[in-house]
Design an enzyme around this catalytic site. Structure first.
Site: not given
Ligand code: NAP
Ligand code: MG
Length: 486
Positions: A174, A249, A283, A379
Site C-alpha cells: 500500500k 523505518e 527521513c 520532525e
C-alpha cells in the site's frame, strides 16, 4: 487523464470510490485512484495467502525468482521516461531528482536483489558434538504487508518489494494516497513479467482504514512499514495480535555536525542538500546543523546567502532546486512549525513564509535555534533548518544525541580520526563523514531509538524477510536415547 487501477490477484480493478491525485505544483487533479475498502483489502490478503500457501512462488528456486526481479528492473528502465514524469507530477519533486535518483535507484534495487543467491543459502551449523548434525534452512516468512509514505514512492516500493520477493514471500503493498501513481504504474510492469497471480497485490486508499486492516489481519505474517513514528507505534501494537514480524523505518531529526577544519563552501553545499533536497521531506534530512563556534558566523553568513539564491518553483524545469510540499496539509504543518519557532524565540535568518503562487510552496527557511525548542526536537518534514553553535566535540555529541530519534547524522572534518571517533559516539543508524546521502544496496539502512527497528537494504533486509529453521540429524546408527524420561 490516465486511468489507474489497483492490482489484486493478477487483475486490474477499481474500488467503489476514488481519491483525487493532485499535482502539488499546479494544484490540478491529474488522476483518480481507487479508494480500497476493508473488503478489497481482505481480498488482496487472501490472494497473497493463497499464492503463498500454494507454493507458486515460494517453491521456485531463487534462480527462477531472480528472473522476474531482473525483468521488473528492465521494465522500470524501459518505462523510465513515463515514470520520471509521473513521479515528479504526483509528488512535486524536481524532475532533476526523479530523473537522476528515484527511477534509476528503484531499477537498480530490483537488479541487485536478482543477484544475491548467497544470502539464502542453507548452512551447516558447527556443533560441539559428533553425535548429531544440524542444518540451518532459510525460508520465506509468508504473506507480507508493506506500507510506505509519499516522499520516495518508487524507491520505497523497490526497497520493500525486491528483497521480499527474492526471499519467496507474497505481498500486499500500500503506497500513500498522496502519491500512488508510480506504484500503480509499476503494477503494469510487474504484470507484464508474467509473475504468478497473487504474488504481488497493490492496493490504494486510506491508511487509517486499509493500513490498519493490513496490520491487524491474522493472515498477514509480517508487516514492513516506512512512515512516521506515531503510526509505527500503532502498527507495532496491531501486529502483536498474531505476533507478526515487524520492520519499522520511522522518522528522524538528524544532526549535521561541522568542525572548523573544513572547507566552508563545500560543506555549505552539503548542508543545503541535506535539508532542502526533496523540499526537506526526507527521513534523513540534516535538519539540525551544528557548527563549531570558531567558524559559526562566517559559515552561517554563506549558508544564508546561498539559501536565498536557491531556485524554487516549477518542478519540471531542470534548473529548479526546490519544488512544492506534497500537499496543502503538509505546507500548513510546515508553516505552523515556523510560527512555533518564532514564538519559541528562535531567530529567523531567512525564509519563513509561503510563496504566493499556485502550488504548495514554502520558502527555504533557516532558524538560529536551541536544541530544546520544539522546532529542533520534532520532525517538521519540510525545508526548515535549525542552526546551533557548539564549543567542542563533547558538546557536539551531546546535542546530536539529545533527541528521541536516531536515524542518521553527518560529520564534517578533515581530521578523519576525529570524525570517526565522533561517528562512533552518535546513537544513530547511519552516518556520513564528509558527504551526504549516499545509499548503496549493499549497505544496511535503518534507525536507532524511535527511528525504527530492523534494517532495509543489503543482506539484512532479505534476511528479515526469511525465517530460520534448524533441523537436527542424528549421526548414530542406533536411535540415541538422550531422554531424561525413558
Ligand atoms: P505516515 O503518516 O506515517 O504514513 C505512512 C503510511 O502509513 C501511508 O501509506 C499512510 O496512509 C499509512 N497509514 C496512515 N495511518 C495508518 C494506520 N493507522 N495504520 C496503517 N497505516 C497507516 O507518514 P507520511 O506522512 O506518509 O511520511 C512521512 C514520515 O515517513 C516521516 O515521519 C518520515 O521520517 C518517515 N519516513 C521514514 C523513512 C525511513 O526510512 N526511516 C523514509 C521515508 C519517510 P495514507 O497517508 O495514504 O492514509
Ligand atoms: Mg499527488
Amino acid at each position: 487523464m490516465r486511468e489507474y487501477k489497483m492490482y489484486i490477484n493478477g487483475e486490474f480493478c477499481d474500488a467503489k470510490e476514488t481519491i483525487d491525485s493532485i499535482n502539488p505544483c499546479t494544484e490540478e487533479i491529474i488522476a483518480k485512484i481507487p479508494k480500497a475498502t476493508i473488503d478489497d483489502t481482505r481480498r488482496a490478503i487472501q490472494a497473497a495467502r493463497q499464492a503463498f500457501d500454494s507454493g507458486v512462488w515460494s517453491d521456485f528456486t531463487y534462480d527462477e525468482r531472480s528472473i522476474y526481479l531482473k525483468k521488473i528492473s528492465e521494465g522500470i528502465l524501459e518505462n523510465a521516461s513515463q515514470l520520471i514524469d509521473i513521479e515528479a507530477r504526483d509528488t512535486g519533486k524536481t524532475i532533476k531528482q526523479s530523473t537522476f535518483i528515484d527511477i534509476p535507484v528503484a531499477a537498480e534495487c530490483f537488479n541487485y536483489y536478482s543477484n544475491v543467491a548467497n544470502f539464502l543459502a542453507d548452512e551447516d551449523i558447527k556443533l560441539s558434538t559428533e553425535s548429531s548434525k544440524s542444518k540451518l534452512y532459510r525460508e520465506p516468512v509468508g504473506v507480507v504487508a508493506q506500507i510506505i509514505p509519499w516522499n520516495y514512492p518508487m524507491i520505497m516500493a523497490a526497497w520493500k518489494m525486491a528483497p521480499a520477493l527474492a526471499a519467496g514471500n507474497c505481498i500486499v503493498f500500500k503506497p500513500s494516497q498522496l502519491a500512488s501513481l508510480s506504484c500503480l504504474y509499476l503494477a503494469k510492469i510487474i504484470d507484464k513479467t508474467g509473475l504468478p497471480n497473487g504474488v504481488v497485490n497493490i492496493i490504494t486508499g486510506e491508511g487509517k482504514s486499509i493500513g490498519d486492516e493490513l496490520s491487524k489481519n491474522q493472515d498477514v505474517d509480517m508487516i514492513a512499514f516506512t512512515g512516521s513514528t506515531d503510526i509505527g507505534k500503532k502498527i507495532m501494537q496491531n501486529a502483536s495480535s498474531n505476533i507478526k514480524k515487524v520492520c519499522l523505518e520511522l522518522g528522524g531529526k538528524s544532526a549535521n555536525i561541522v568542525f572548523s577544519d573544513t572547507d566552508i563552501d563545500t560543506v555549505v553545499g552539503g548542508a543545503l542538500s541535506a535539508i532542502f533536497m526533496n523540499q526537506g521531506q526526507m527521513c534523513v534530512a540534516g535538519s539540525r546543523l551544528l557548527i563549531e563556534d570558531k567558524i559559526y558566523d562566517e559559515f552561517v553568513k554563506r549558508l544564508v546567502e546561498r539559501t536565498k539564491n536557491l531556485k524554487v518553483g516549477d518542478n519540471l524545469d531542470h534548473a529548479t532546486d526546490m519544488g512544492p510540499m506534497i500537499s496543502k496539509e503538509q505546507r500548513d504543518t510546515v508553516l505552523e512549525y515556523i510560527n512555533i519557532g518564532k514564538k519559541e524565540g528562535a531567530k529567523l535568518l531567512c525564509g519563513g513564509k509561503a510563496i504566493q503562487r499556485k502550488g504548495y510552496f514554502v520558502e527555504p527557511t533557516i532558524f538560529e535555534a536551541k536544541n530544546n525548542m520544539r522546532i529542533a526536537q520534532e520532525e517538521i518534514f519540510g525545508p526548515v533548518l535549525c542552526v546551533m553553535k557548539f564549543k567542542n566535540e563533547e558538546e557536539a555529541i551531546k546535542i546530536a544525541n539529545d533527541t528521541k530519534y536516531g536515524l542518521a547524522a553527518m560529520v564534517w572534518s578533515k581530521d578523519l580520526d576525529n570524525a570517526n571517533r565522533v561517528a562512533k559516539q552518535l546513537r544513530c543508524g547511519q552516518i556520513w563523514i564528509n558527504s551526504y546521502g549516499f545509499f548503496y544496496n549493499e549497505a544496511p539502512f535503518g534507525g536507532y531509538k524511535q527511528s525504527g527497528i530492523g534494517k532495509e537494504s543489503g543482506q539484512d533486509m532479505i534476511k528479515d524477510y526469511l525465517q530460520k529453521k534448524t533441523v537436527w540429524l542424528s549421526t548414530q546408527e542406533e536411535v540415541p536415547n538422550p531422554f531424561i524420561i525413558r
